[in-house]
Design an enzyme around this catalytic site. Structure first.
Site, PDB file in Angstrom:
ATOM      1  N   LYS A  10       0.814  -1.222   0.000  1.00 23.06           N
ATOM      2  CA  LYS A  10       0.000   0.000   0.000  1.00 23.06           C
ATOM      3  C   LYS A  10       0.844   1.266   0.000  1.00 23.06           C
ATOM      4  O   LYS A  10       0.344   2.340  -0.344  1.00 23.06           O
ATOM      5  CB  LYS A  10      -0.966   0.013   1.187  1.00 23.06           C
ATOM      6  N   ASP A  11       2.136   1.158   0.352  1.00 23.64           N
ATOM      7  CA  ASP A  11       3.009   2.330   0.364  1.00 23.64           C
ATOM      8  C   ASP A  11       3.651   2.601  -0.984  1.00 23.64           C
ATOM      9  O   ASP A  11       4.278   3.653  -1.169  1.00 23.64           O
ATOM     10  CB  ASP A  11       4.129   2.146   1.406  1.00 23.64           C
TER      11      ASP A  11
ATOM     12  N   ARG B 285       2.494   4.613  17.940  1.00 26.43           N
ATOM     13  CA  ARG B 285       1.084   5.001  17.998  1.00 26.43           C
ATOM     14  C   ARG B 285       0.356   4.287  19.136  1.00 26.43           C
ATOM     15  O   ARG B 285      -0.459   4.888  19.845  1.00 26.43           O
ATOM     16  CB  ARG B 285       0.406   4.712  16.657  1.00 26.43           C
TER      17      ARG B 285
ATOM     18  N   ARG C 208      -8.337   8.358   3.970  1.00 24.30           N
ATOM     19  CA  ARG C 208      -9.305   7.373   3.492  1.00 24.30           C
ATOM     20  C   ARG C 208     -10.178   6.859   4.633  1.00 24.30           C
ATOM     21  O   ARG C 208     -11.407   6.777   4.507  1.00 24.30           O
ATOM     22  CB  ARG C 208      -8.570   6.194   2.829  1.00 24.30           C
ATOM     23  N   ARG C 209      -9.547   6.506   5.763  1.00 24.51           N
ATOM     24  CA  ARG C 209     -10.306   5.983   6.893  1.00 24.51           C
ATOM     25  C   ARG C 209     -11.247   7.038   7.457  1.00 24.51           C
ATOM     26  O   ARG C 209     -12.419   6.768   7.708  1.00 24.51           O
ATOM     27  CB  ARG C 209      -9.350   5.497   7.987  1.00 24.51           C
TER      28      ARG C 209
ATOM     29  N   CYS D 223      -1.067   7.243  -2.055  1.00 24.37           N
ATOM     30  CA  CYS D 223      -1.462   6.448  -0.891  1.00 24.37           C
ATOM     31  C   CYS D 223      -2.127   7.288   0.195  1.00 24.37           C
ATOM     32  O   CYS D 223      -2.697   6.752   1.121  1.00 24.37           O
ATOM     33  CB  CYS D 223      -0.264   5.680  -0.330  1.00 24.37           C
TER      34      CYS D 223
ATOM     35  N   ARG E 189       0.733  10.071  14.195  1.00 24.04           N
ATOM     36  CA  ARG E 189       1.850   9.621  13.380  1.00 24.04           C
ATOM     37  C   ARG E 189       2.789   8.773  14.220  1.00 24.04           C
ATOM     38  O   ARG E 189       2.655   8.647  15.426  1.00 24.04           O
ATOM     39  CB  ARG E 189       2.630  10.835  12.830  1.00 24.04           C
TER      40      ARG E 189
END
Length: 316
Positions: free
Chosen positions: A87-88, A162, A138-139, A249, A156
């Site tokens: 995904k990156d 996190r 997106r989330r 992304c 971040r």
């Protein structure tokens, strides 16, 4: 799986976070099984995305946040292979770079991790104004539509950082939204409160991408064994949707891929960051090779454009 007889040294590059290293070790293990005579050297480094922890990802304005330094190593021939979270990886690779293999997709869904004070709850149980931490536009775009009573704040850092922010006694976060795959690869699955079945996930989420120099034929052949056929095909279709829609992304494009025999269905959503607008589309086709996978992705992207996806993306 082919087995190499002659000794070869392969230089593998990875980010230096715990998750990246866990994923890279998984790939190294698979390579050693396929090529037991091969020597593997591991090099680690930090990327722009690792260094710029003070700025939200979508504000940095670089699609190669977690790949550029590693690709520089490939270009300068200091490493031969890079292991990425798929995904990156931007859909447009630098000159002479090739996505040689797509491996082993774990659960691609997003999930909720609760702060200690909220153990046993779900997102719908949280009080009005509770703060959910995520660095993903997106989330947030999808969750705002589904949970309008919640607030969302950027968070971040690597996964462990996190989680530490969430668990701090004075944490501003009531919960985090993270990828199931990363949590499980770090053996932290017990912390998952619930998966988010209604949130479409990031393109390629849960899969690993193996990048090499396009002109390095020997390395391309060595890593070809890492391809997982169905995973490769569904991820190529998803990446083609993103490529056509020209998203990076950090742009809120969500997807979901499902198989029925050789029939692949890909669904897509594009939503505005405030959740007020959303465009959805999907299509299915028989997919048995890379070209058919990409063609399905183009079809889904065309449907998204017909329904107004470009207008939503341009407004972001």
């Amino acid at each position: 799986m082919p087995v190499t007889q002659s000794p070869v040294t392969l230089r593998v590059g990875s980010r230096d976070s715990k998750l990246a290293l866990a994923q890279t070790e998984l790939i190294i293990g698979e390579l050693k099984k396929a090529h037991p005579q091969m020597t593997i050297e591991l090099s680690t480094m930090k990327t722009i995305g690792d260094k710029r922890q003070d700025v939200a990802m979508n504000k940095i304005g670089d699609k190669g946040l977690f790949t550029k330094e590693l690709e520089t190593g490939l270009s300068e021939d200091t490493i031969d292979v890079v292991v990425h979270s798929l995904k990156d990886i931007p859909t447009q690779l630098p000159e002479n770079m090739l996505l040689a293999a797509i491996h082993g997709r774990a659960d691609p869904r997003d999930c909720v991790i609760m702060a200690p004070r909220n153990q046993g709850k779900r997102l719908e149980d949280l009080a009005e104004g509770s703060v959910i931490g995520t660095g993903s536009v997106r989330r947030v775009a999808q969750l705002r539509r589904q949970y309008p009573h919640l607030k969302f704040a950027d968070v971040r850092g690597n996964l462990n950082t996190r989680l530490a922010k969430l668990d701090a006694p004075d944490s501003v976060y009531d919960a985090l939204v993270l990828a199931v795959a990363g949590i499980e690869r770090l053996q932290l699955g017990a912390r998952i409160a619930h998966a988010l079945d209604t949130v479409l996930y990031a393109v390629g989420q849960g899969a690993l991408g193996i990048e090499v120099r396009a002109d390095d034929v020997q390395t391309r052949e060595l890593v070809a064994c890492l391809n997982s056929r169905s995973v490769r095909l569904e991820c190529l279709a998803e990446r083609e949707v993103m490529r056509v829609l020209e998203g990076g992304c950090s742009v809120p494009i969500g997807v979901r891929s499902t198989w029925d025999g050789e029939q692949l269905e890909v669904k897509c959503i594009v939503a505005s960051p405030d959740g007020s607008q959303a465009v959805e589309a999907g299509a299915a086709a028989q997919v048995t090779n890379d070209d058919q996978a990409r063609a399905l992705g183009v079809q889904v992207a065309a449907l998204m454009r017909e329904r107004g996806a470009d207008a939503v993306l341009k407004a972001i």
